[in-house]
Design an enzyme around this catalytic site. Sequence first.
Site, PDB file in Angstrom:
ATOM      1  N   CYS A  70      13.141  -5.348  22.291  1.00 49.49           N
ATOM      2  CA  CYS A  70      13.441  -5.642  23.690  1.00 49.49           C
ATOM      3  C   CYS A  70      12.568  -4.800  24.616  1.00 49.49           C
ATOM      4  CB  CYS A  70      14.916  -5.387  23.979  1.00 49.49           C
ATOM      5  SG  CYS A  70      15.304  -5.539  25.732  1.00 49.49           S
ATOM      6  N   CYS A  73      14.676  -2.291  27.062  1.00 44.83           N
ATOM      7  CA  CYS A  73      15.380  -1.096  26.600  1.00 44.83           C
ATOM      8  C   CYS A  73      14.507   0.131  26.910  1.00 44.83           C
ATOM      9  CB  CYS A  73      15.636  -1.194  25.088  1.00 44.83           C
ATOM     10  SG  CYS A  73      17.111  -2.165  24.669  1.00 44.83           S
ATOM     11  N   HIS A 135      21.679  -2.442  26.118  1.00 44.23           N
ATOM     12  CA  HIS A 135      21.228  -3.796  25.793  1.00 44.23           C
ATOM     13  C   HIS A 135      22.390  -4.782  25.652  1.00 44.23           C
ATOM     14  CE1 HIS A 135      18.250  -6.634  24.042  1.00 44.23           C
ATOM     15  NE2 HIS A 135      19.276  -7.067  23.334  1.00 44.23           N
ATOM     16  N   ASN A 175      19.658 -14.540  36.351  1.00 47.82           N
ATOM     17  CA  ASN A 175      19.916 -15.654  35.435  1.00 47.82           C
ATOM     18  C   ASN A 175      20.564 -15.057  34.214  1.00 47.82           C
ATOM     19  OD1 ASN A 175      18.394 -17.347  37.122  1.00 47.82           O
ATOM     20  ND2 ASN A 175      16.513 -16.968  35.977  1.00 47.82           N
ATOM     21  N   HIS A 186      18.728  -8.572  27.535  1.00 46.41           N
ATOM     22  CA  HIS A 186      19.054  -7.299  28.205  1.00 46.41           C
ATOM     23  C   HIS A 186      19.519  -7.591  29.638  1.00 46.41           C
ATOM     24  CE1 HIS A 186      18.387  -2.858  28.089  1.00 46.41           C
ATOM     25  NE2 HIS A 186      18.691  -3.058  29.363  1.00 46.41           N
ATOM     26  N   HIS A 188      19.628  -8.009  33.147  1.00 46.23           N
ATOM     27  CA  HIS A 188      18.599  -7.802  34.172  1.00 46.23           C
ATOM     28  C   HIS A 188      18.581  -8.956  35.155  1.00 46.23           C
ATOM     29  CE1 HIS A 188      16.450 -10.680  31.638  1.00 46.23           C
ATOM     30  NE2 HIS A 188      15.561 -10.837  32.613  1.00 46.23           N
ATOM     31  N   GLN A 190      16.058 -10.517  38.761  1.00 44.62           N
ATOM     32  CA  GLN A 190      14.698 -10.557  39.274  1.00 44.62           C
ATOM     33  C   GLN A 190      14.697 -10.545  40.795  1.00 44.62           C
ATOM     34  OE1 GLN A 190      11.909 -13.277  37.148  1.00 44.62           O
ATOM     35  NE2 GLN A 190      13.766 -14.060  36.204  1.00 44.62           N
TER      36      GLN A 190
HETATM   37 ZN   LIG Z   1      17.263  -4.226  25.665  1.00 44.20          ZN
END
Ligand SMILES: [Zn+2]
Length: 360
Positions: A70, A73, A135, A175, A186, A188, A190
Amino acid sequence: MRRSSNHLADGREIIYFDDTETAPRAAEDTRDLPEQAPRSEIRRDPLTGEWVGMAAHRQTRIYKPPADLCPLCPTSPGRPTEIPESSYDVVVFENRFPSFAQGVPALPSTVDGMPMVEQAGGLGRCEVVCFTSDHESSFGGLSPARVRTVVDAWADRTSTLSALPGVEQVFCFENRGEEIGVTLHHPHGQIYGYPFVTPRTERMLATARDYHAEHGRHVLGDVLAAERAAEIRVIGSTEHWTAFVPAAARWPVEVLLVPHRQVPDIPALSDAERDDFGRLYLDVLGRLDGLYDKPLPYIAAWHQAPVRVGREHSWLHLQVFSVLRTADKLKYLAGSESGMAVWVNDATPEQIAERLRASG
Ligand SMILES: [Zn+2]
């Protein structure tokens, strides 16, 4: 909240937002990364007047790497990622494969000399926001203190991107879930700095302008008061925010979170409004995941005022919606939605609200 910034090996900016005072984040990116030369462009559809972004360089981006690779991470010994530090709270960095960027090549002002088809470089900026270094977590799993740090990071990025050359509107979004094409699990989101005012925002501004001319008030303020009075579509409320299913919801699951005070964007929120948002949003996210007893795929979209126009007719709000219409059935954007932009919803907003109130 402590903010510190640095640069990645290919020159992209990275900014750390920590919940509390920590040592300065100064770890160096040890990777050997090629310089990025984004070549994105925008073209205006001569039939609708809407801009379309073109970013062919994005086709080489990483597709669903396994968890131990990932890139979001923290870096661990021998395994460098996009984040050089060994831990972080919230971190923002420039997208390696941006749809819009600074330093894109200049282009002729029309496509192939056709005067009716305008084009320009995709001047703007795209950033990634990691909400936690964990994660396996999710936005709904964050602490209220961490949500506050995320809100402060969104505010910081909205102000910063609004000041960049070419940026006309800043869009913070998340999303979540494979069903909507998320390639990295993970937690997150944007942030896009667009080189134009988006079609959806243009439309909402025009409606708000007309409504104000007729009634002397903001349409969303009147909607908010009416929804709070009717209660039937309200999911929850706090001192400064109310969450409700819009009366003309398009999606099988859809909730608006609206501040009680008219503010144009996230930077304009007070301390109390920022803290209060986390309390309500975490409650709403818990209800969304409770709906089908599994993590709900969703899109969370912040509607903010454009940088230069229509700010007096803007009212910040968050729209959260899902494409999942039952536990295992997706709503596809088919003929009516994709061809004509006419949504047909299988559920009524009142049914959706009732299920969300009973959930969680
Ligand atoms: Zn991750």
